[in-house]
Design a protein around this motif. Structure first.
Motif, PDB file in Angstrom:
ATOM      1  N   ALA A  99      -8.012   2.509  -4.712  1.00 15.92           N
ATOM      2  CA  ALA A  99      -7.618   3.659  -4.296  1.00 15.92           C
ATOM      3  C   ALA A  99      -8.690   4.401  -3.109  1.00 15.92           C
ATOM      4  N   TYR A 100      -7.710   5.058  -2.259  1.00 15.70           N
ATOM      5  CA  TYR A 100      -8.367   5.715  -1.001  1.00 15.70           C
ATOM      6  C   TYR A 100      -8.052   7.117  -1.075  1.00 15.70           C
ATOM      7  N   GLY A 101      -9.422   7.590  -0.326  1.00 16.38           N
ATOM      8  CA  GLY A 101      -9.215   9.012  -0.005  1.00 16.38           C
ATOM      9  C   GLY A 101      -8.645   9.377   1.262  1.00 16.38           C
ATOM     10  N   SER A 102      -8.027   8.407   2.141  1.00 18.14           N
ATOM     11  CA  SER A 102      -7.558   8.909   3.218  1.00 18.14           C
ATOM     12  C   SER A 102      -6.288   7.824   3.519  1.00 18.14           C
ATOM     13  N   TYR A 103      -5.331   8.151   4.337  1.00 14.48           N
ATOM     14  CA  TYR A 103      -4.151   7.142   4.508  1.00 14.48           C
ATOM     15  C   TYR A 103      -4.843   6.120   5.588  1.00 14.48           C
ATOM     16  N   GLU A 104      -5.660   6.692   6.730  1.00 17.29           N
ATOM     17  CA  GLU A 104      -5.893   5.786   7.630  1.00 17.29           C
ATOM     18  C   GLU A 104      -6.771   4.591   6.990  1.00 17.29           C
ATOM     19  N   THR A 105      -7.714   4.724   6.160  1.00 17.03           N
ATOM     20  CA  THR A 105      -8.271   3.715   5.375  1.00 17.03           C
ATOM     21  C   THR A 105      -7.523   2.888   4.883  1.00 17.03           C
ATOM     22  N   LEU A 106      -6.488   3.287   4.117  1.00 21.73           N
ATOM     23  CA  LEU A 106      -5.495   2.326   3.403  1.00 21.73           C
ATOM     24  C   LEU A 106      -4.965   1.435   4.645  1.00 21.73           C
ATOM     25  N   LEU A 107      -4.507   2.080   5.679  1.00 20.77           N
ATOM     26  CA  LEU A 107      -3.694   1.567   6.673  1.00 20.77           C
ATOM     27  C   LEU A 107      -4.643   0.249   7.302  1.00 20.77           C
ATOM     28  N   ALA A 108      -5.817   0.463   7.269  1.00 20.46           N
ATOM     29  CA  ALA A 108      -6.814  -0.340   7.908  1.00 20.46           C
ATOM     30  C   ALA A 108      -7.189  -1.739   6.822  1.00 20.46           C
ATOM     31  N   ASP A 109      -6.735  -1.685   5.831  1.00 25.18           N
ATOM     32  CA  ASP A 109      -7.063  -2.723   4.865  1.00 25.18           C
ATOM     33  C   ASP A 109      -6.213  -3.935   5.045  1.00 25.18           C
ATOM     34  N   ALA A 110      -7.070  -5.122   5.562  1.00 20.81           N
ATOM     35  CA  ALA A 110      -6.317  -6.326   6.039  1.00 20.81           C
ATOM     36  C   ALA A 110      -5.736  -6.883   4.834  1.00 20.81           C
ATOM     37  N   ASP A 111      -6.044  -6.683   3.448  1.00 24.44           N
ATOM     38  CA  ASP A 111      -5.301  -7.249   2.366  1.00 24.44           C
ATOM     39  C   ASP A 111      -3.863  -6.668   2.060  1.00 24.44           C
ATOM     40  N   ILE A 112      -3.720  -5.645   2.784  1.00 25.69           N
ATOM     41  CA  ILE A 112      -2.077  -5.113   2.366  1.00 25.69           C
ATOM     42  C   ILE A 112      -1.178  -5.591   3.386  1.00 25.69           C
ATOM     43  N   ASP A 113       0.093  -6.075   2.817  1.00 27.57           N
ATOM     44  CA  ASP A 113       1.088  -6.764   3.798  1.00 27.57           C
ATOM     45  C   ASP A 113       1.926  -5.742   4.248  1.00 27.57           C
ATOM     46  N   ALA A 114       2.361  -4.493   3.261  1.00 27.50           N
ATOM     47  CA  ALA A 114       3.538  -3.592   3.835  1.00 27.50           C
ATOM     48  C   ALA A 114       3.032  -2.270   3.389  1.00 27.50           C
ATOM     49  N   ILE A 115       3.774  -1.292   3.975  1.00 30.24           N
ATOM     50  CA  ILE A 115       3.494   0.161   3.359  1.00 30.24           C
ATOM     51  C   ILE A 115       4.630   0.944   3.001  1.00 30.24           C
ATOM     52  N   GLY A 160       0.805  -1.211  -0.014  1.00 22.74           N
ATOM     53  CA  GLY A 160      -0.153  -0.069  -0.152  1.00 22.74           C
ATOM     54  C   GLY A 160       1.014   1.323  -0.010  1.00 22.74           C
ATOM     55  N   VAL A 161       0.577   2.097  -0.900  1.00 24.14           N
ATOM     56  CA  VAL A 161       1.296   3.388  -0.953  1.00 24.14           C
ATOM     57  C   VAL A 161       0.740   4.611  -0.465  1.00 24.14           C
ATOM     58  N   LEU A 162       1.241   5.535   0.260  1.00 30.55           N
ATOM     59  CA  LEU A 162       0.680   6.470   1.138  1.00 30.55           C
ATOM     60  C   LEU A 162       0.913   7.832   0.077  1.00 30.55           C
ATOM     61  N   GLY A 163       0.050   8.486  -0.514  1.00 30.43           N
ATOM     62  CA  GLY A 163       0.358   9.478  -1.277  1.00 30.43           C
ATOM     63  C   GLY A 163       0.739   9.192  -2.758  1.00 30.43           C
ATOM     64  N   CYS A 164       0.737  10.413  -3.516  1.00 36.12           N
ATOM     65  CA  CYS A 164       1.238  10.296  -4.730  1.00 36.12           C
ATOM     66  C   CYS A 164       2.294  11.256  -5.177  1.00 36.12           C
ATOM     67  N   ALA A 165       3.270  11.020  -4.495  1.00 32.09           N
ATOM     68  CA  ALA A 165       4.650  11.620  -4.313  1.00 32.09           C
ATOM     69  C   ALA A 165       5.402  11.376  -5.775  1.00 32.09           C
ATOM     70  N   GLY A 166       6.174  12.249  -6.291  1.00 34.15           N
ATOM     71  CA  GLY A 166       6.783  12.021  -7.582  1.00 34.15           C
ATOM     72  C   GLY A 166       7.788  10.722  -7.351  1.00 34.15           C
ATOM     73  N   ILE A 167       8.448  10.657  -6.309  1.00 39.97           N
ATOM     74  CA  ILE A 167       9.380   9.599  -6.276  1.00 39.97           C
ATOM     75  C   ILE A 167       8.602   8.166  -6.371  1.00 39.97           C
ATOM     76  N   ALA A 168       7.466   8.145  -5.724  1.00 36.61           N
ATOM     77  CA  ALA A 168       6.531   7.132  -5.799  1.00 36.61           C
ATOM     78  C   ALA A 168       6.198   6.786  -7.393  1.00 36.61           C
ATOM     79  N   ILE A 169       5.747   7.832  -7.966  1.00 34.41           N
ATOM     80  CA  ILE A 169       5.062   7.635  -9.235  1.00 34.41           C
ATOM     81  C   ILE A 169       6.195   7.450 -10.409  1.00 34.41           C
TER      82      ILE A 169
END
Length: 266
Positions: free
Chosen positions: A55-71, A8-17
């Motif tokens: 695609a989530y509109g909040s970081y916390e919602t992504l972090l709570a996703d049980a189907d994500i292994d790492a951030i 799971g990726v937090l944000g759409c930073a240039g280095i991420a994209i």
């Protein structure tokens, strides 16, 4: 069979994209399966561009996703520690972009949270892992250039947009990369720092000195000058959060020295 890590990726930073998401998507052991942004539309557009399922509109919602292994956390510097700790609290290991904290105190808070969660936290710092830097460090250690007396580095780019996060000191704008690269090439940790010119420590020109019997100096070329006394190179260069804490202690000392005008110990 290698387990596929769901990132799971937090944000759409240039280095991420530009770099990290493409690398994960082309790897044999991982896939980005979710991305979050405070701007839901941007998250959706990035997800569509890279074939990311959620695609989530909040970081916390992504972090709570049980189907994500790492951030992967490439957020602006002031959000690194808070969101990394939240990820640990959700049981997820984290790869966090440099600098991992704004101060040594923050880095130590994160280290305590990492220890309590008993999960991996790593700082995405290329000079620690890149084969080019490892080779350069090995050549210096082996004496290929003789006794290292002076290292001079230059790192610069043009950025005059005051709205860019890199120019906002209150949220951690500024740089620490060159100081750590100098420390890494010397294989030693600072024990004393001093800002020699100007009243800003976010663009310092550090000078690194070894103790007796010889003095060696490393100097970077931009901004107010700073000196760092170092331990002997026989001391190990720490990695992981230990390295991040050591780096931030040096930065904290430079900021204090800019105010006091004196040598400050990290």
């Amino acid at each position: 069979m290698t387990q596929m890590i769901r990132w799971g990726v937090l944000g759409c930073a240039g280095i991420a994209i530009k770099a990290v998401i493409p690398a994960i998507q082309s790897s044999r052991s991982g896939r980005v399966t979710a991305i979050a942004s405070r701007d839901p539309k941007r998250a959706e557009e990035t997800a569509a561009a890279f074939g990311i399922a959620k695609a989530y509109g909040s970081y916390e919602t992504l972090l709570a996703d049980a189907d994500i292994d790492a951030i992967y956390n490439p957020l602006p510097n002031h959000l690194d520690v808070p969101l990394t700790i939240k990820a640990l609290e959700q049981g997820k290991p984290v790869l966090c972009e440099k600098p991992i904290a704004l101060s040594a105190g923050e880095a130590m808070t994160l280290a305590a949270a990492q220890k309590a969660a008993n999960l991996p936290v790593a700082e995405a710092f290329i000079a620690r892992h890149h084969p080019q830097w490892k080779k350069a460090q090995a050549l210096v250690a082996e004496g290929w250039i003789g006794e290292a007396r002076v290292i001079q580095t230059i790192f610069s780019y043009y950025l005059d947009d005051p709205r860019n996060v890199r120019n906002q000191a209150n949220i951690g704008g500024g740089g620490t990369v060159r100081r750590r690269m100098l420390r890494r090439q010397h294989g030693a940790l600072p024990v004393q720092c001093r800002t020699l010119a100007g009243d800003r420590a976010d663009g310092t020109r550090p000078r690194l000195r070894y103790g007796p019997p010889r003095e060696r100096t490393a100097r970077a070329s931009r901004g107010p000058a700073a000196r760092l006394h170092l331990l002997d190179a026989a001391h190990p260069f720490f990695s992981g959060l230990d390295d991040a804490i050591a780096n931030m202690k040096a930065i904290d000392a430079l900021f204090r020295s800019a105010t006091t005008g004196r040598w400050e110990a990290p």
